[in-house]
Scaffold this motif. Sequence first.
Motif, PDB file in Angstrom:
ATOM      1  N   MET A 102      10.225   8.344   0.444  1.00  0.00           N
ATOM      2  CA  MET A 102       9.373   9.437   1.183  1.00  0.00           C
ATOM      3  C   MET A 102       9.097   9.271   2.671  1.00  0.00           C
ATOM      4  O   MET A 102       8.381   9.797   3.162  1.00  0.00           O
ATOM      5  CB  MET A 102       7.766   9.447   0.362  1.00  0.00           C
ATOM      6  CG  MET A 102       7.927   9.798  -1.048  1.00  0.00           C
ATOM      7  SD  MET A 102       6.564  10.292  -1.836  1.00  0.00           S
ATOM      8  CE  MET A 102       5.848  11.799  -0.962  1.00  0.00           C
ATOM      9  N   ASP A 137       6.605   2.073  -7.468  1.00  0.00           N
ATOM     10  CA  ASP A 137       5.594   2.463  -6.312  1.00  0.00           C
ATOM     11  C   ASP A 137       6.447   1.964  -5.095  1.00  0.00           C
ATOM     12  O   ASP A 137       6.463   2.659  -4.114  1.00  0.00           O
ATOM     13  CB  ASP A 137       4.354   1.740  -6.284  1.00  0.00           C
ATOM     14  CG  ASP A 137       3.547   2.290  -7.314  1.00  0.00           C
ATOM     15  OD1 ASP A 137       3.655   3.458  -7.647  1.00  0.00           O
ATOM     16  OD2 ASP A 137       2.455   1.516  -7.535  1.00  0.00           O
ATOM     17  N   ARG A 193       9.149   4.357  -4.343  1.00  0.00           N
ATOM     18  CA  ARG A 193       8.688   5.818  -4.080  1.00  0.00           C
ATOM     19  C   ARG A 193       8.462   5.958  -2.645  1.00  0.00           C
ATOM     20  O   ARG A 193       8.502   6.624  -1.635  1.00  0.00           O
ATOM     21  CB  ARG A 193       7.516   6.298  -4.801  1.00  0.00           C
ATOM     22  CG  ARG A 193       7.221   7.633  -4.635  1.00  0.00           C
ATOM     23  CD  ARG A 193       5.958   8.035  -5.404  1.00  0.00           C
ATOM     24  NE  ARG A 193       6.271   7.538  -6.883  1.00  0.00           N
ATOM     25  CZ  ARG A 193       5.507   6.585  -7.744  1.00  0.00           C
ATOM     26  NH1 ARG A 193       4.667   5.845  -6.863  1.00  0.00           N
ATOM     27  NH2 ARG A 193       5.700   6.370  -8.547  1.00  0.00           N
ATOM     28  N   SER A 194       7.746   4.592  -2.195  1.00  0.00           N
ATOM     29  CA  SER A 194       7.323   4.655  -0.720  1.00  0.00           C
ATOM     30  C   SER A 194       8.610   4.769   0.331  1.00  0.00           C
ATOM     31  O   SER A 194       8.424   5.307   1.281  1.00  0.00           O
ATOM     32  CB  SER A 194       6.675   3.298  -0.377  1.00  0.00           C
ATOM     33  OG  SER A 194       5.439   3.344  -1.014  1.00  0.00           O
ATOM     34  N   ASP A 208       0.962  -1.151   0.048  1.00  0.00           N
ATOM     35  CA  ASP A 208      -0.030   0.003  -0.220  1.00  0.00           C
ATOM     36  C   ASP A 208       0.861   1.177   0.023  1.00  0.00           C
ATOM     37  O   ASP A 208       1.645   1.338   0.969  1.00  0.00           O
ATOM     38  CB  ASP A 208      -0.895  -0.023   1.305  1.00  0.00           C
ATOM     39  CG  ASP A 208      -1.824   1.189   1.193  1.00  0.00           C
ATOM     40  OD1 ASP A 208      -1.744   2.249   0.758  1.00  0.00           O
ATOM     41  OD2 ASP A 208      -2.986   0.879   1.768  1.00  0.00           O
ATOM     42  N   ALA A 209       0.926   2.011  -1.033  1.00  0.00           N
ATOM     43  CA  ALA A 209       1.849   3.205  -1.186  1.00  0.00           C
ATOM     44  C   ALA A 209       1.603   4.258  -0.269  1.00  0.00           C
ATOM     45  O   ALA A 209       2.425   5.102  -0.029  1.00  0.00           O
ATOM     46  CB  ALA A 209       1.730   3.628  -2.673  1.00  0.00           C
ATOM     47  N   SER A 210       0.142   4.230   0.429  1.00  0.00           N
ATOM     48  CA  SER A 210       0.088   5.063   1.500  1.00  0.00           C
ATOM     49  C   SER A 210       0.425   4.901   2.686  1.00  0.00           C
ATOM     50  O   SER A 210       0.807   5.490   3.758  1.00  0.00           O
ATOM     51  CB  SER A 210      -1.268   5.681   1.384  1.00  0.00           C
ATOM     52  OG  SER A 210      -2.153   4.468   1.612  1.00  0.00           O
ATOM     53  N   GLU A 211       0.440   3.372   3.068  1.00  0.00           N
ATOM     54  CA  GLU A 211       0.521   2.874   4.160  1.00  0.00           C
ATOM     55  C   GLU A 211       2.191   2.530   4.590  1.00  0.00           C
ATOM     56  O   GLU A 211       2.388   2.682   5.754  1.00  0.00           O
ATOM     57  CB  GLU A 211      -0.290   1.483   4.457  1.00  0.00           C
ATOM     58  CG  GLU A 211      -0.121   0.735   5.772  1.00  0.00           C
ATOM     59  CD  GLU A 211      -0.550   1.413   7.049  1.00  0.00           C
ATOM     60  OE1 GLU A 211      -0.014   1.037   8.162  1.00  0.00           O
ATOM     61  OE2 GLU A 211      -1.367   2.522   6.967  1.00  0.00           O
ATOM     62  N   ASP A 212       2.776   2.148   3.543  1.00  0.00           N
ATOM     63  CA  ASP A 212       4.195   1.724   3.854  1.00  0.00           C
ATOM     64  C   ASP A 212       5.119   2.807   4.447  1.00  0.00           C
ATOM     65  O   ASP A 212       5.683   2.630   5.154  1.00  0.00           O
ATOM     66  CB  ASP A 212       4.782   0.999   2.632  1.00  0.00           C
ATOM     67  CG  ASP A 212       4.060  -0.622   2.339  1.00  0.00           C
ATOM     68  OD1 ASP A 212       3.643  -0.920   3.365  1.00  0.00           O
ATOM     69  OD2 ASP A 212       4.177  -1.037   1.102  1.00  0.00           O
ATOM     70  N   PRO A 213       5.002   3.923   3.798  1.00  0.00           N
ATOM     71  CA  PRO A 213       5.859   5.041   4.281  1.00  0.00           C
ATOM     72  C   PRO A 213       5.675   5.089   5.784  1.00  0.00           C
ATOM     73  O   PRO A 213       6.617   5.500   6.412  1.00  0.00           O
ATOM     74  CB  PRO A 213       5.625   6.228   3.589  1.00  0.00           C
ATOM     75  CG  PRO A 213       4.979   5.584   2.117  1.00  0.00           C
ATOM     76  CD  PRO A 213       4.217   4.420   2.493  1.00  0.00           C
ATOM     77  N   VAL A 214       4.421   5.093   6.103  1.00  0.00           N
ATOM     78  CA  VAL A 214       4.117   5.520   7.540  1.00  0.00           C
ATOM     79  C   VAL A 214       4.724   4.135   8.511  1.00  0.00           C
ATOM     80  O   VAL A 214       5.128   4.383   9.464  1.00  0.00           O
ATOM     81  CB  VAL A 214       2.441   5.376   7.822  1.00  0.00           C
ATOM     82  CG1 VAL A 214       2.215   5.379   9.362  1.00  0.00           C
ATOM     83  CG2 VAL A 214       1.911   6.735   6.957  1.00  0.00           C
ATOM     84  N   TRP A 245       7.264  18.105  -2.630  1.00  0.00           N
ATOM     85  CA  TRP A 245       7.682  17.523  -1.422  1.00  0.00           C
ATOM     86  C   TRP A 245       9.040  17.817  -1.315  1.00  0.00           C
ATOM     87  O   TRP A 245       9.770  17.876  -0.281  1.00  0.00           O
ATOM     88  CB  TRP A 245       7.326  16.106  -1.593  1.00  0.00           C
ATOM     89  CG  TRP A 245       7.666  15.334  -0.324  1.00  0.00           C
ATOM     90  CD1 TRP A 245       7.475  15.110   1.144  1.00  0.00           C
ATOM     91  CD2 TRP A 245       8.775  14.319  -0.517  1.00  0.00           C
ATOM     92  NE1 TRP A 245       8.121  14.338   1.710  1.00  0.00           N
ATOM     93  CE2 TRP A 245       9.106  13.772   0.676  1.00  0.00           C
ATOM     94  CE3 TRP A 245       9.791  14.110  -1.429  1.00  0.00           C
ATOM     95  CZ2 TRP A 245      10.223  12.767   1.028  1.00  0.00           C
ATOM     96  CZ3 TRP A 245      10.709  12.954  -1.568  1.00  0.00           C
ATOM     97  CH2 TRP A 245      11.032  12.432  -0.134  1.00  0.00           C
TER      98      TRP A 245
END
Length: 359
Positions: A264, A257, A260-261, A227-233, A292
């Motif tokens: 970021m 993807d 990128r994760s 998950d590109a939004s969850e993995d950086p977190v 960013w």
Amino acid sequence: MKAAVLNRFGSPLAIEQVEDPVLGTGEVIVDIAAASVLSYANEVFSGERKYLLEPPVIPGTGGIGRVGALSPDATHLAIGDWVYCDPTVRSRDDAVAPDITLQGLSARGPGGLKLQQHFRHGSFAERMRIPTENAKPIGGIAPGDAARWCALGTLLVPYGGFLAAHLQPGETVLVSGATGRFGSAAVAVALAMGAAAVVTPGRNEAMLAELQRRFGPRVHPVKLTGDASEDPVRMTRAAPCPIDCVLDIMPPSVTTDVVRSAIMAVRPYGRVALMGGVGMLGGPGLDLPYPWIMRNCVTIHGVWMYPPSATVKMVGLIRSGLLDLAQFEPTCFALDHANEAVAHAAKHSQPFKMTVITP
């Protein structure tokens, strides 16, 4: 001398008697004791990777051996010295932006190909000719240890990335691709350089656990979800401190993807070193958000290989005990069995495993 020759892409290596290399000014001839085999060598020799390499050629990137002949401009090397044959050959007539060829493997652009026409043959042979500056002294070793010293070829790559990103002792690092051959070596290198913590994202939970077992509590594994939004977190939360430096060393098969994760997850004013193969086989670009990067003052370094001085520093880390070559387990093949070695390397690409040809 005997050598393994790639006569054309898609054909097996031919074990042949070829002419000995002829010494020129500014060159060294090394008697090869051990040469590592890349896990993806079969993809290069088949033509799948489309590397700039012109057959017929003796392949093989780097090796360990003893100096057999010297040109008159060598002032410190001596016959019999143990050296690492650094495959990163740079042109000498442009100090600002030299052309590069990876001897026995690939080149960068027309200038690199021109350089390759002279320093073309690699280490799958009994002897190898290299530029004088590429014969890196490693000090005295037992002949039986030459295979394990081939780990230099793996360790130096991520070391070059960390040097470019100015990694400092006490910093927190994230290695994108930590469960691969070069990524796992990057974990060892970062810790040897004094990193306080190394975040190791990946999907191979067994290998993540193995990295923590080998290197202890400074390693912080993260199971990726895709998950590109969850993995950086998840990566940020796993780090005990803000992530100062990200090293990406993912293979060509990985999507942008994933890269990128990881990028970021770096903190504001952090640094990123890109060393992987993502995009080499086509597909979309990295597509990082301009605002960013700009507003967070993130520095992004593209890094191919490592600076000329890196080997000397790496040998220092090994000799001091900060990097333990006993972590690496070589499987050796005689030169006559070079094709078996290439097949073995492809099937046994696990971290800390090495396939080595011993001419």
